[in-house]
Design an enzyme around this catalytic site. Structure first.
Site, PDB file in Angstrom:
ATOM      1  CG  ASP A 107      -1.803   1.226   1.270  1.00 42.35           C
ATOM      2  OD1 ASP A 107      -2.896   1.158   0.675  1.00 42.35           O
ATOM      3  OD2 ASP A 107      -1.419   2.264   1.858  1.00 42.35           O
ATOM      4  CE1 TYR A 157       0.891   7.783   2.410  1.00 52.58           C
ATOM      5  CE2 TYR A 157       1.233   5.486   1.843  1.00 52.58           C
ATOM      6  CZ  TYR A 157       0.459   6.473   2.409  1.00 52.58           C
ATOM      7  OH  TYR A 157      -0.742   6.140   2.984  1.00 52.58           O
ATOM      8  CE  LYS A 198      -3.638   4.724   0.463  1.00 53.30           C
ATOM      9  NZ  LYS A 198      -2.225   4.557   0.813  1.00 53.30           N
ATOM     10  CG  HIS A 227      -4.504   9.750   0.233  1.00 51.33           C
ATOM     11  ND1 HIS A 227      -3.165   9.678  -0.068  1.00 51.33           N
ATOM     12  CD2 HIS A 227      -4.605   9.313   1.509  1.00 51.33           C
ATOM     13  CE1 HIS A 227      -2.494   9.212   0.975  1.00 51.33           C
ATOM     14  NE2 HIS A 227      -3.355   8.984   1.950  1.00 51.33           N
TER      15      HIS A 227
END
Ligand code: NAD
Length: 275
Positions: free
Chosen positions: A48, A53, A78, A111
């Site tokens: 994930d 990120y 996302k 998200h």
């Protein structure tokens, strides 16, 4: 659920592993590369990540170097809030795909429910789904009100809702709603970002089962049909977290954990977030 590779079947028939590795705050480069490779080596099949990120390139590299065929892996990413606000969701998807070095992603998520924007974002995800560029689409951080609002106009129902969920925030109403709607619930911060590991009730259960507190929590997820994606960058913990298929919590253990719910969030509330 008997092994790390067992799957839940989403409402469109796609199979998604119950268990995966989360990579929030895992650094692009060696750290992300090593942890994703360690997870796949340990038998994980789901990863994930998210554009936010900033580690999609290393995740992609780890996938390539893992030696496991692409089609055996389940990769989630996302779309971030700024791309919803800038109407650049399609471009954001292309960028994620390119960074990951993949032909498709398995699950693409909205998200956060950005006000005045998430319905428009959803249309783009529906289009990506229809074009076969993503195997499943879903949302993250949607509460019941926001799901109902989305469903009022959606052509395709989200297959997944990924939300903060752990023993102090066990989300019983949202779980029930999602189950009725055939939306698979997925837990982020399943370990309360590490803050739940000294909880006396959980540690007492861990001692009794001769397992770690993290393992008890993750087993509680699976027995409640919650997809879970704990994060660790340490190989021994990556292995430990997935070693939960040799014990079972009893109905009374589960009740004890359910009773810990205090609706306590460590992250933002979907109704009031400001980013
Ligand atoms: P988590 O609950 O998975 O906790 C991770 C932390 O717990 C680690 O940093 C480590 O310090 C500790 N830990 C992990 N295993 C351990 C063990 N066996 N023993 C002791 N300590 C241990 O928190 P998270 O990373 O925030 O959530 C998991 C994943 O969910 C993320 O990595 C990310 O992929 C996803 N996520 C999504 C959202 C969202 O808005 N959709 C938000 C946050 C996280």
């Amino acid at each position: 659920m008997k092994s790390l590779q067992d799957t839940t079947t989403l409402h469109n028939g796609v199979k998604m592993p119950w268990f995966g590795l989360g990579v929030y705050k895992v650094q692009e480069g060696e750290e992300a590369l090593k942890s994703v490779k360690a997870a796949i080596k340990a038998g994980y099949r789901a990863i994930d990540t998210a554009a936010l990120y900033e580690n999609e390139e290393s995740v992609g590299q780890a996938i390539k170097e893992s030696g496991v065929p692409r089609e055996e892996l389940f990769i989630t990413t996302k779309v971030w809030n700024s791309d919803q606000r800038n109407d650049s969701v399609m471009e954001a998807f292309e960028t994620s795909l390119k960074k990951l070095g993949l032909e498709y992603v398995d699950l693409y998520l909205v998200h956060w429910p950005v006000k005045e924007k998430y319905k428009q974002t959803w249309k783009v995800l529906e289009q990506l789904y229809k074009e076969g560029r993503v195997r499943a689409i879903g949302v993250s951080n949607f509460n019941i009100r926001q799901l109902e609002d989305l469903l009022a106009d959606a052509e395709i129902k989200p297959m997944v809702n990924q939300v903060e969920l752990h023993p102090l925030l066990s989300q019983p109403e949202l779980r029930k709603y999602c189950k009725n709607q055939e939306i698979q619930i997925e837990a982020w911060a399943p370990l309360g970002q590490g803050r739940l590991l000294k909880h006396p009730v959980l540690t007492e259960l861990a001692v009794r089962h001769n397992k770690s507190t993290a393992q008890v929590i993750l087993r509680w997820d699976l027995q409640n049909e919650i997809v879970t994606i704990p994060k660790s960058v340490k190989e021994h913990r990556i292995i430990e977290n997935a070693d939960i298929f040799d014990f079972e919590l009893s109905a009374s253990d589960i009740e004890k954990i359910n009773a810990l719910n205090e609706n306590k969030r460590f992250g933002a509330d979907p109704e009031t977030f400001n980013f």
